[in-house]
Each structure stands twice: as C-alpha cells, then as structure tokens.
Design a protein around this motif. Structure first.
Motif, PDB file in Angstrom:
ATOM      1  N   UNK A  14      34.616  39.439  35.064  1.00 53.74           N
ATOM      2  CA  UNK A  14      35.603  38.844  34.172  1.00 53.74           C
ATOM      3  C   UNK A  14      36.762  39.793  33.898  1.00 53.74           C
ATOM      4  N   UNK A  15      36.438  41.075  33.685  1.00 56.94           N
ATOM      5  CA  UNK A  15      37.488  42.058  33.409  1.00 56.94           C
ATOM      6  C   UNK A  15      38.338  42.316  34.642  1.00 56.94           C
ATOM      7  N   UNK A  16      37.707  42.385  35.818  1.00 60.28           N
ATOM      8  CA  UNK A  16      38.458  42.583  37.054  1.00 60.28           C
ATOM      9  C   UNK A  16      39.392  41.414  37.316  1.00 60.28           C
ATOM     10  N   UNK A  17      38.920  40.196  37.033  1.00 60.96           N
ATOM     11  CA  UNK A  17      39.774  39.021  37.201  1.00 60.96           C
ATOM     12  C   UNK A  17      40.966  39.076  36.257  1.00 60.96           C
ATOM     13  N   UNK A  18      40.762  39.550  35.047  1.00 58.84           N
ATOM     14  CA  UNK A  18      41.864  39.670  34.091  1.00 58.84           C
ATOM     15  C   UNK A  18      42.913  40.673  34.577  1.00 58.84           C
ATOM     16  N   UNK A  19      42.470  41.762  35.193  1.00 59.89           N
ATOM     17  CA  UNK A  19      43.400  42.747  35.755  1.00 59.89           C
ATOM     18  C   UNK A  19      44.246  42.110  36.855  1.00 59.89           C
ATOM     19  N   UNK A  20      43.627  41.341  37.721  1.00 59.11           N
ATOM     20  CA  UNK A  20      44.361  40.687  38.801  1.00 59.11           C
ATOM     21  C   UNK A  20      45.355  39.667  38.261  1.00 59.11           C
ATOM     22  N   UNK A  21      44.974  38.963  37.211  1.00 59.65           N
ATOM     23  CA  UNK A  21      45.896  37.992  36.626  1.00 59.65           C
ATOM     24  C   UNK A  21      47.128  38.674  36.049  1.00 59.65           C
ATOM     25  N   UNK A  22      46.977  39.870  35.549  1.00 58.29           N
ATOM     26  CA  UNK A  22      48.111  40.602  34.981  1.00 58.29           C
ATOM     27  C   UNK A  22      49.018  41.183  36.061  1.00 58.29           C
ATOM     28  N   UNK A  23      48.566  41.180  37.309  1.00 58.65           N
ATOM     29  CA  UNK A  23      49.378  41.670  38.425  1.00 58.65           C
ATOM     30  C   UNK A  23      50.139  40.553  39.119  1.00 58.65           C
ATOM     31  N   UNK A  24      50.122  39.341  38.557  1.00 58.09           N
ATOM     32  CA  UNK A  24      50.711  38.190  39.247  1.00 58.09           C
ATOM     33  C   UNK A  24      52.200  38.363  39.528  1.00 58.09           C
ATOM     34  N   UNK A  25      52.904  39.153  38.731  1.00 58.37           N
ATOM     35  CA  UNK A  25      54.337  39.301  38.930  1.00 58.37           C
ATOM     36  C   UNK A  25      54.699  40.145  40.133  1.00 58.37           C
ATOM     37  N   UNK A  26      53.753  40.856  40.718  1.00 58.30           N
ATOM     38  CA  UNK A  26      54.037  41.745  41.847  1.00 58.30           C
ATOM     39  C   UNK A  26      53.139  41.384  43.026  1.00 58.30           C
ATOM     40  N   UNK A  27      53.710  40.717  44.009  1.00 61.35           N
ATOM     41  CA  UNK A  27      52.937  40.327  45.187  1.00 61.35           C
ATOM     42  C   UNK A  27      52.457  41.549  45.963  1.00 61.35           C
ATOM     43  N   UNK A  28      53.312  42.569  46.073  1.00 61.98           N
ATOM     44  CA  UNK A  28      52.924  43.762  46.839  1.00 61.98           C
ATOM     45  C   UNK A  28      51.722  44.449  46.209  1.00 61.98           C
ATOM     46  N   UNK A  29      51.681  44.508  44.876  1.00 64.62           N
ATOM     47  CA  UNK A  29      50.537  45.133  44.204  1.00 64.62           C
ATOM     48  C   UNK A  29      49.262  44.333  44.425  1.00 64.62           C
ATOM     49  N   UNK A  30      49.385  43.011  44.359  1.00 65.58           N
ATOM     50  CA  UNK A  30      48.219  42.164  44.608  1.00 65.58           C
ATOM     51  C   UNK A  30      47.699  42.328  46.032  1.00 65.58           C
ATOM     52  N   UNK A  31      48.616  42.348  46.989  1.00 59.54           N
ATOM     53  CA  UNK A  31      48.214  42.506  48.388  1.00 59.54           C
ATOM     54  C   UNK A  31      47.516  43.846  48.602  1.00 59.54           C
ATOM     55  N   UNK A  32      48.069  44.895  47.977  1.00 63.20           N
ATOM     56  CA  UNK A  32      47.460  46.221  48.124  1.00 63.20           C
ATOM     57  C   UNK A  32      46.076  46.263  47.493  1.00 63.20           C
ATOM     58  N   UNK A  33      45.939  45.656  46.312  1.00 62.04           N
ATOM     59  CA  UNK A  33      44.646  45.654  45.632  1.00 62.04           C
ATOM     60  C   UNK A  33      43.607  44.874  46.439  1.00 62.04           C
ATOM     61  N   UNK A  34      44.030  43.781  47.083  1.00 61.40           N
ATOM     62  CA  UNK A  34      43.094  42.965  47.851  1.00 61.40           C
ATOM     63  C   UNK A  34      42.548  43.705  49.068  1.00 61.40           C
ATOM     64  N   UNK A  35      43.245  44.746  49.511  1.00 57.27           N
ATOM     65  CA  UNK A  35      42.793  45.518  50.672  1.00 57.27           C
ATOM     66  C   UNK A  35      41.849  46.649  50.298  1.00 57.27           C
ATOM     67  N   UNK A  36      41.602  46.841  49.006  1.00 62.01           N
ATOM     68  CA  UNK A  36      40.791  47.982  48.570  1.00 62.01           C
ATOM     69  C   UNK A  36      39.336  47.829  48.997  1.00 62.01           C
ATOM     70  N   UNK A  37      38.767  46.654  48.772  1.00 66.29           N
ATOM     71  CA  UNK A  37      37.368  46.434  49.128  1.00 66.29           C
ATOM     72  C   UNK A  37      37.097  44.932  49.158  1.00 66.29           C
ATOM     73  N   UNK A  38      35.915  44.545  49.606  1.00 63.63           N
ATOM     74  CA  UNK A  38      35.593  43.132  49.736  1.00 63.63           C
ATOM     75  C   UNK A  38      35.533  42.442  48.373  1.00 63.63           C
TER      76      UNK A  38
END
Length: 611
Positions: A14-38
């Motif tokens: 739940x907390x990790x999902x909240x962090x991702x929701x707060x990154x919605x304004x930056x596509x590059x940050x989201x893409x980078x975070x998605x490459x960190x792990x499965x």
C-alpha cells in the motif's frame, strides 16, 4: 549486508503504491522506478494512470497490450500526428469533405454526410489505431476519465460507440482531426453523462445532427467546447448549445460558417461563460454586444481575424464584462483607440493584453490601459506601427507589477521607452524584442541595472544591441533563456553571459558573425545547465569550440548548427558522443559520417535544401 534488499522487505504494497501515485507528474521517474525490480514494475502497472501513445504508429496489437499491462488508466492520449521534423512514413491526413463541395451546395444544411464504415486501404493502415484497437482500449480501461484521439483518421463511429458504452465516467474527450460521425457523438451524449470537456476540431464527419443530439442528451454537464473547421456544423448547433449547455464556461470557435444567431444564442443561454475564443469572419458587432450584455462572468476574450465588426462590440464588452482579465485582439482591422478606452474604463482587473496586427490602434488607446489597469502582468504588442513611446511611458508609470513584455516590429519604440519600462516595472521577468530597430544598448543596459528578476530575454534582429548590453545583463540578471540572434554580439558579450548567468538553459546565438570558439569555451565552463543551443550561421565557430562547449555542458539535449562552414563531421561526432542526453542535432547531411549515422540516427535531423 551486500546485495541486501533494505526497501522491499520493509515497505508494504500500500505504501509503495502511494509513492508511485505521487510520481504521476513525471513519466521519466516512473519509467526509471519501474526498471528497478519486478515488484516495482508490477506496482507501476497497477498504479499508472497517465499514458500517452505517440506518433510512432499505434497498431491494434499495441492497444491490446496496453490494456493488459496498465489496468488502472484514467488518462489516455493517442496522437497520430507525424513528428514536425519528419512527415514521411505515414499516410497523409485524408480530406474526405472539402470546402469546395460545401460551397457548391445551395442549402445551408447537407442532406446527408455518409458515415465511413471502412478505412481506406493502405500499406500503412496496420500501423494506425482502428476501431478494433479502440474497442480493446475501451473494454480494458472502463475507468477512463480523459481520452484524447488526435488525428486518428482510421477511427469511425463504431469505435467511439464502444468508448461511450464502456467508459461511462469519461469527463474529457478530444477528437481533433478524427473522422467521427454523428452516431458516435450521439452515443457519447447518451452514455457519458459526466462529460465536461469536448473538442471537435477538424472533425469533418460531423454535422449539426450529431452536435444537436449530443447537446440534448449531455448538455447539462458540459463545461468546455471547441469547434474548428467543421464544414457541416453551423449556427443550428450553437443554438442547441445555448439552449441545453447552460453550465458552459469555455467556448472556442473557428469557422466561416458561424454567424450572429448561434453566438447570440450561446451568450443568452450560457451566462456562466468565462472563456471565449473566436475566429469567425462572419460574426459582427451584434454577437459581441450580446456577449457584453449577458456574459458578465467573462474572464478571457480572444478575437482573431475579425473583419466585420468595429469598436461597437468592444464598447459592449467594456461596459458589461467587468471581470475580464485576458484580452487578445489579432488582425482586427476596424478597431481603434476607442475600444481600448472602453476596455480600460470598464475592465479594471485586466491582467493580460495582446494586440497583434490591429493597425488602427495607436498610442492614445494604450495610454488608457496604462492609466486604468494597474494590475497588468503581461503586455504583447505585435505589428502595431501606430503605438509609440508615450504608451509605454504610461504603462511604466502605473503598471509596476508587469512581468512580461513582447514587442515585435514596433518601429516607433526606442531606447527611451525601454528605459522607462526598466525603471518602472522592476518585476519584469520576460522581455522579448524583435525587429524594433530603434532599440539598442541604452535600453538593455537599463534593463540589466533595474530588472533583477529577469530570467528570459529575447532580442532578435535588433542590430543596435551589442556587447555593452549583454555585459550589463550578465552583471544584473540571472538568465535562464537568452536569444540574441541577428544582433551585434561577439565573444565579449557571450563571456559576460557565461560568467553572470550560471543557470542558463537555452541559448540562441545564430547569425552572430563575431562569435567564435572563445565564447563557446566560456559557455562550457560557466553554464553547465545548458540544454538547448542554436548556433547556426556562426561562421567563426569550429570543432574546437564545440568540444569545449560539450565538455562542460553535458546535459545538452538539442544543438542546431547548420551553415557553420568551419564545423566538420568530427565536430558533429563530438557533440553526439559527449552528450548522453542529446535528443536532436540539426546539421547538413553531408557533414555526418557513416559511423555517426549508425550510432545516432534517431537524433539526427538534416537541413532540407532539396526542391
């Protein structure tokens, strides 16, 4: 401990999902975070709400993959317009109904506009989104709130019906350039009762029947409507909008087929209107008088290419629209100083004024604006030869909050006016001057001494501006954006900017014959944040200067360097290899080596000189 996972083991889903929701304004940050792990990639797929599919050819299979991967999409944009630098590789937009056919009809209404059930056959159709792909998106993304289908010429009403039936929470729909028919729009009106924003620009398959049907079914929720270049949509549609869309706040119209009746109906029925943009050559004073009488909440008014109305319409606006904050007048030939006098006396809350190509408006009218609208923040004067220094003197005296000033082709404005603005408007942040040949060093020196908050300066083709001006700017301002193309600037002025403006991110020094390698070396040392540089037609710049520039400016993203005879293929290769963030290099094709083409073909853009 080496290789220990100290994050995933302690952060709950739940907390990790909240962090991702707060990154919605930056596509590059989201893409980078998605490459960190499965786990992060899985979380991104479950949380990603915004997605934009660009003009690389959106096939139906990609659409199906999107809905399988991202299950929580709320905002989806599909834009099939070709990139501005490359119009090859996809079929051109097909005009199926031409204005010539429309004018040939003696009736104001077409008897029938055929629905297009099957897209035209083409080798490239498989790389365009079709109804099949759109249906997949609609079924898989039932929670969509915003959908943009720009220039998707292979879509028909069938696909839009699927969207309407499945995405019932839709609030924003942009159909610009898509050949959608009346049945599709009617389905949207029938099913999407929460729709607030609708764009129908260049939708040539629509007629009055579709718009009227939509307004009757879904008009109560609509707040924003845009219609442009729709041959078969006339005043009958606007009358329906005025009758049923009583909560409308924003209206943008661009068509030669709209006349007074439609706009008068909208003014009478949509009294909450706040934004009105018109490019309708058949509209006259009668329509604007209705707007001034009934739309008392109007905040933004933009009039383009009006040739059939006079000061009478603007007198009504000044009298009735007391909340007007933003006024744009472009190519309105019959307006005079009287209209600005009326606006100044009635619209004291005016914050932004743009006058473009209104040749009968002069100094006298703008003086009234300066005296009465003390809260003015942005002023743009373009191609207004009758406006002189006294107008800017009045603005400087009373509009101390002014932040942005645009002056284009203003032959009567000189250094005295610029000095007055600099001394009276010390909050100035953006100053753009183009082809104002009486402006020179004196005015810019005053700007450097007085306008400490200036971050954006553009002085294009003003040949009296030279090194003295840039020395003062470099000493007094911390610029982020600078354009001095066509001025008399040398390495001395460029050095002053490099040493005084370390946050500079954009620089245009094209057509500067006295700038050479020394200036570029100073930039490389003093402006590490530089992202965009234009140095075309700089004859003294060589490969050596480029190497010094990119050595320090490692964040460079775009570089234009055409018609620089001393730059060779080695210099081009240096830029490509030294700048990991480079996205675009504009250069002559013959200056690019085969190796560079293989390494960076995606970022290379060539000057087209072929006829």
């Amino acid at each position: 401990m080496r290789r220990a996972d100290l994050i995933n083991g302690r952060i709950p889903d739940e907390l990790l999902a909240e962090v991702f929701l707060r990154l919605e304004g930056s596509k590059s940050d989201l893409d980078a975070a998605a490459l960190a792990c499965r786990r992060w990639a899985r979380t991104d797929r479950l949380c990603r709400r915004h997605l934009r599919l660009g003009a690389t050819g959106i096939s139906d299979s990609i659409a199906a993959a999107v809905v399988r991967t991202f299950t929580a999409l709320r905002f989806l944009s599909v834009d099939e317009r070709p990139p501005p630098d490359n119009h090859r590789g996809r079929p051109p937009y097909r005009r199926l109904i031409t204005p010539r056919k429309r004018r040939a009809s003696s009736s104001s209404e077409p008897y029938h506009v055929p629905e297009r059930n099957e897209p035209e056959e083409s080798e490239s159709e498989t790389f365009c989104l079709t109804d099949t792909g759109l249906c997949s998106l609609a079924v898989g993304c039932k929670g969509l709130e915003k959908l943009s289908l720009v220039w998707c010429s292979s879509l028909t009403s069938t696909g839009l019906k699927s969207v309407a039936e499945n995405c019932r929470f839709l609030k924003t729909l942009d159909l610009q350039g898509s050949y959608i028919g009346d049945h599709g729009l009617a389905a949207v009106g029938r099913c999407c009762r929460q729709l607030e924003d609708l764009s129908l620009r260049f939708c040539e398959g629509l007629t009055n029947n579709g718009v009227i049907g939509f307004a009757e079914l879904c008009g109560k929720s609509l707040k924003s409507l845009g219609i442009a270049a729709c041959t078969w949509i006339t005043d009958n549609s606007l009358i329906a909008v005025g009758t049923h869309c009583t909560c409308l706040e924003t209206l943008s119209l661009d068509s030669e087929f709209f006349k007074n009746d439609g706009l008068v109906s909208v003014a009478k029925g949509c009294r909450s209107l706040k934004t009105l943009k018109l490019q309708c050559i058949s509209v006259t004073d009668e329509a604007l008088e209705a707007v001034g009488s009934f739309c008392t909440s109007l905040e933004l008014l933009a009039l383009y290419s009006f040739q059939r109305f006079t000061d009478k319409g603007l007198l009504a606006i000044g009298k009735g629209c007391k909340k007007l904050r933003d006024l744009t007048l472009t190519d309105c030939y019959f307006l005079s100083d009287k209209c600005l006098e009326a606006v100044a006396s009635g619209c004291r809350e005016l914050k932004k004024l743009e006058i473009n190509g209104c040749h009968n408006i002069g100094t006298y009218g703008l003086e009234f604006i300066g005296r009465s609208c003390s809260g003015l923040l942005e002023l743009a004067l373009l191609y207004c030869q009758r406006i002189g220094n006294n107008a800017l003197f009045e603005v400087a005296k009373r509009c101390s909050l002014l932040q942005t000033l645009y002056l284009v082709d203003m032959s009567s404005i000189d250094d005295e006016a610029i000095c007055a603005i600099a001394q009276g408007c010390r909050n100035l942040q953006k100053l753009h001057i183009r082809r104002c040949y009486e402006v020179g060093n004196k005015g810019l020196i005053s700007v450097g001494k007085n306008c400490k908050f200036l971050t954006e300066l553009s002085v294009r083709f003003v040949d009296r501006v030279g090194d003295e001006a840039l020395v003062a700017i470099g000493q007094g301002c911390s610029l982020r954006h600078l354009n001095v193309s066509g001025c008399r600037v040398s390495d001395v002025g460029l050095t002053a900017i490099a040493r005084g403006c370390p946050e500079l991110s954009y620089l245009d020094i094209s057509v500067l014959q006295d700038v050479g390698d020394m200036g570029l070396a100073e930039l490389g040392e003093g402006c590490p944040l530089l992202k965009d540089v234009v140095l075309s037609h700089c004859r003294q710049v060589t490969d050596t200067g480029l190497s010094h520039l990119v050595k320090g400016c490692t964040h460079l993203e775009t570089c234009h360097m055409v018609y620089c005879p001393s730059i060779t293929s080695a210099g081009v290769a240096t830029v490509i290899s030294s700048c990991p963030s480079i996205k675009k290099v504009l250069v002559e094709k013959w200056k690019v080596s085969e190796r560079t083409k293989r390494r960076a073909s995606s970022v290379l853009t060539y000057l087209c000189v072929e006829l």
